[in-house]
Design an enzyme around this catalytic site. Structure first.
Site, PDB file in Angstrom:
ATOM      1  N   ASN A 112     -35.338  -4.903  -1.212  1.00  0.00           N
ATOM      2  CA  ASN A 112     -34.522  -4.535  -0.051  1.00  0.00           C
ATOM      3  C   ASN A 112     -35.281  -3.601   0.885  1.00  0.00           C
ATOM      4  OD1 ASN A 112     -32.375  -6.019  -1.010  1.00  0.00           O
ATOM      5  ND2 ASN A 112     -31.197  -4.258  -1.719  1.00  0.00           N
TER       6      ASN A 112
ATOM      7  N   HIS B 140     -24.507 -19.666  12.524  1.00  0.00           N
ATOM      8  CA  HIS B 140     -24.272 -19.023  11.229  1.00  0.00           C
ATOM      9  C   HIS B 140     -22.977 -19.515  10.582  1.00  0.00           C
ATOM     10  CE1 HIS B 140     -23.643 -15.349   8.577  1.00  0.00           C
ATOM     11  NE2 HIS B 140     -24.889 -15.668   8.326  1.00  0.00           N
TER      12      HIS B 140
ATOM     13  N   HIS C  57     -20.016 -10.760  -0.744  1.00  0.00           N
ATOM     14  CA  HIS C  57     -20.487 -11.449   0.454  1.00  0.00           C
ATOM     15  C   HIS C  57     -19.347 -12.017   1.305  1.00  0.00           C
ATOM     16  CE1 HIS C  57     -22.875 -14.688   2.606  1.00  0.00           C
ATOM     17  NE2 HIS C  57     -23.649 -13.638   2.771  1.00  0.00           N
TER      18      HIS C  57
ATOM     19  N   TYR D 233     -23.412 -14.688  -5.335  1.00  0.00           N
ATOM     20  CA  TYR D 233     -22.679 -14.076  -4.233  1.00  0.00           C
ATOM     21  C   TYR D 233     -21.196 -14.410  -4.346  1.00  0.00           C
ATOM     22  CZ  TYR D 233     -27.240 -13.766  -1.786  1.00  0.00           C
ATOM     23  OH  TYR D 233     -28.542 -13.502  -1.424  1.00  0.00           O
TER      24      TYR D 233
END
Length: 696
Positions: A56, A447, A604, A480
């Site tokens: 990250n 997206h 998520h 997720y």
């Protein structure tokens, strides 16, 4: 006092009402790292959290810090919403990032390595090698490393090389003359990325334990002299450079987006330097030399006591077969309506179906596309793909459908960060099968997560849709948390068809029946719903907003939530990562609670729930509350209208709000505190309860 009267007194744009976006992202990474200390987490999973925090931080420097450095060159006086200049942000980032890295290596060296050793999982240091281990490692070096290593001696004919982004490198000081009589002082050696960073020692050949490992850097240190025949090694130290990896594509100056992205990809590994990691034992003179070569100040220098890339240690976890040190395996369930490869279209026609991954299987989503591909009465399939993974079964089904003569259209987002190369290959693969491939709208990332199937049923054409909060990626669906909705609602299907028409053709924005869509109606629609709660509160009615997202950044939404709090609306935010809203400010946000859930699965899903005077509304979305999602991307936000499914999501949100084992509360000063459970309070862990509820 009414909300509008309060707003005349308090300026909601004051910088002190906002938390810095970049520092909030670093705070999220600190919460991830805290899991590496958490003794309630299985040991190898704790090591995994350490590796995730390292990866990250890599991306944070590659993208966020790199962007700030570029902005500082263009407009150094620009202010963030919390009032910091760019250089002030970079200074604050340097402080927090250095503390984070120091904690990473402290956890590795002082906590995890000793704990792993107790379980006979050992990292063997050079000074601990036995004679048999030394012989095997020397053979390994000569056979596996020596043939592919290419040291570069530094002189006028061999200038300092361009160092590959995030590669493992060594700076070597030499004594003596080479074969040409040159007295070279230094050399650079890059370890190829194909090499594992952790080497598993074979127990039967080295008298080692079943889980003994050696860092690649240790092997190279030990035998690097083999690369410089006749010369003496004075010193050898590892280092790594992180570069700007964000692609720049000028939407106004390109004719072919695919070619433009391909051209930028070639340069990704050689962007501007943004961070330097060096062995903590490296002498000051050598450190200064590297800083000079990379034209970097000390704020971006990190001295590390261990391997320079902790993320690569993650590979070791898969080599250790110790289920007792990992999360208990589980098999996602499949709703009975969709089990056994039944006719999914018939099941969806009866009523909407909601899946919650990873607790429920992603297989029905794949099966939905597969059945559409082979059903003779299916005429067309339209799908958006953002991240799909290699050898995607959904892609294979789409190809099969196209080869069967169906009209198949796929909108691929080429600029899905760090998946650009895979998506370019995916586009070529689909086009070879005669799939209509488009890249969305120039200037706006696509997206949205949508699949539309047009099916002839007698004299009627019916749209079946799958809408999701996450990607069409079977592997990430195991990691997720995301919702996926199947529906054949006529109005909803027509909305999805219109969005696809926008993406594939030209024309003005058409009005949608049920969907909210960015960059057109999502932002204004959310603000309107927040304002509706404010009006209800001003009328003395109970008003509540529950939002679950990955990030809260966009200023107008934050101000709307502040106004809601001022009016007495109860605002509950479940925000995994960045949150620029500052809760608990008297007169501004005392009615806002912000919590972050850090657990086994990456939270998520995006959910927006509004009390609406007891007529609760629930929406699921692909969009976070960020400027890019609301104004610079094509996103969808879809209603959950089935009473049963509506109730289920509200139940899920309630569990998150009751979680007292994996939840962190955001304080008004921007810090996060883990929720402390009362002595007699039973533990509630939302993710574990979801597993139990869906695996009865």
């Amino acid at each position: 006092m009414l909300a509008n009267e309060i707003n005349e007194v308090i300026d909601l744009q004051k910088p002190e009402f906002y938390i810095n976006r970049e520092l909030s992202l670093l705070a999220f990474n600190k919460r991830v790292l805290a899991q590496a200390r958490n003794e309630a987490v299985p040991l190898l999973e704790r090591l995994n959290y350490l590796c995730i925090s390292s990866s990250n931080l890599d991306e944070f420097y590659e993208v966020r810090v790199a962007s700030l450095i570029q902005m500082a060159e263009i407009d150094p006086k620009a202010l963030s919403q919390d009032g910091l200049t760019i250089n002030e942000q970079l200074d604050a980032i340097a402080v927090d990032a250095h503390l984070l890295v120091a904690e990473q290596y402290e956890i590795l060296n002082q906590v995890l390595i000793p704990e792993l050793a107790k379980e006979d999982i050992r990292f063997i240091r050079r000074n601990e090698w036995t004679a048999s281990q030394h012989r095997w490692l020397e053979h390994y070096f000569n056979e596996e490393l020596l043939p592919i290593l290419t040291p570069v001696g530094l002189d006028s004919a061999h200038p300092f090389p361009r160092i590959l982004n995030k590669s493992l490198n060594f700076i070597i000081s030499l004594l003596g003359k080479d074969a040409f009589g040159r007295n070279r002082g230094r050399a650079i050696l890059q370890a190829p990325r194909s090499l594992p960073r952790v080497v598993h020692l074979p127990a039967n050949e080295t008298d080692s334990g079943p889980h003994d490992f050696v860092f690649l850097s240790s092997i190279i240190h030990a035998f690097v002299g083999e690369l410089f025949n006749g010369m003496a090694i004075k010193s050898c130290y590892q280092f790594r450079v992180t570069r700007n990896s964000d692609l720049f594509v000028d939407d106004d100056a390109i004719d072919d987006l695919l070619l433009a992205v391909q051209g930028e990809l070639a340069m990704r590994n050689y962007g501007d330097e943004v961070r330097l990691e060096v062995d903590a034992h490296c002498p000051e003179e050598t450190i200064g030399y590297l800083l000079d070569r990379f034209d970097m100040n000390r704020d971006r220098l990190f001295l590390v006591d261990g391997p320079v890339n902790l993320g690569r240690v993650q590979d070791m976890i898969t080599l250790v077969q110790r289920p007792d040190l990992k999360f208990t395996e589980f098999k996602p369930t499949t709703p009975f309506q969709m089990a056994g490869k039944k006719d999914l279209f018939l099941a969806i026609k009866r009523h909407d179906i909601l899946l919650y991954h990873p607790f429920e299987s992603f297989a029905p989503v794949v099966e939905f596309v597969r059945q559409a591909a082979i059903a003779p009465d299916v005429l067309a399939i339209k799908q958006t793909l953002y991240r799909t993974g290699a050898d995607s079964p959904i892609v294979n089904a789409l190809i099969k459908a196209a080869r069967a003569g169906k009209e198949v259209t796929v909108v691929i987002e080429l600029r899905a960060r760090f998946d650009e190369k895979d998506n370019i290959g995916l586009a070529a693969k689909l086009q070879e099968a005669a799939v209509h491939v488009v890249y969305g709208v120039v200037g706006y990332k696509t997206h949205a997560k949508m699949c539309l199937v047009l099916k002839r049923e007698g004299k009627e054409l019916r749209n079946y849709v799958h809408l999701g909060t996450g990607n069409y990626h079977p592997k990430t669906a195991l990691l997720y948390t995301d919702y996926g909705l199947f529906s054949c609602d006529k109005a909803l299907g027509e909305d999805v068809r219109r969005v696809f028409a926008q993406l594939t053709s030209l024309g003005k924005v058409t009005k949608l029946n049920k969907l909210l869509q960015s960059p057109f109606t999502l932002h204004s629609g959310l603000v309107e719903k927040i304002d509706r709660e404010i009006n209800h509160a001003n009328q003395g009615k109970f008003a509540q907003i529950i939002i679950k997202v990955n990030a809260v950044v966009e200023e107008q939404i934050i101000q709307a939530l502040y106004r809601a709090s001022q009016a007495g609306v109860q605002v509950k935010l479940i925000v995994r990562g960045i949150c620029c809203l500052r809760p608990g400010i008297p007169g501004v946000s005392e009615n806002i609670e912000v919590r972050s859930i850090i657990g086994r699965f990456l939270e998520h899903a995006r959910i927006y729930a509004f009390e609406n005077d007891s007529n609760r509304e629930v929406f699921a979305s692909s969009a976070d509350l960020m400027n890019r999602n609301l104004f610079q991307r094509v996103e969808i936000c879809f209603p959950i209208e089935s009473k049963k499914l509506h109730k289920r999501i509200l139940h899920d949100l309630d569990l998150y709000l009751k979680d007292n084992t994996q939840a962190w509360l955001l304080q008004s000063d921007g810090s996060y505190n883990p929720i402390e459970r009362a002595e007699n309070e039973p533990p509630i862990q939302a993710q574990t309860l979801f597993l139990q509820e869906l695996h009865v």
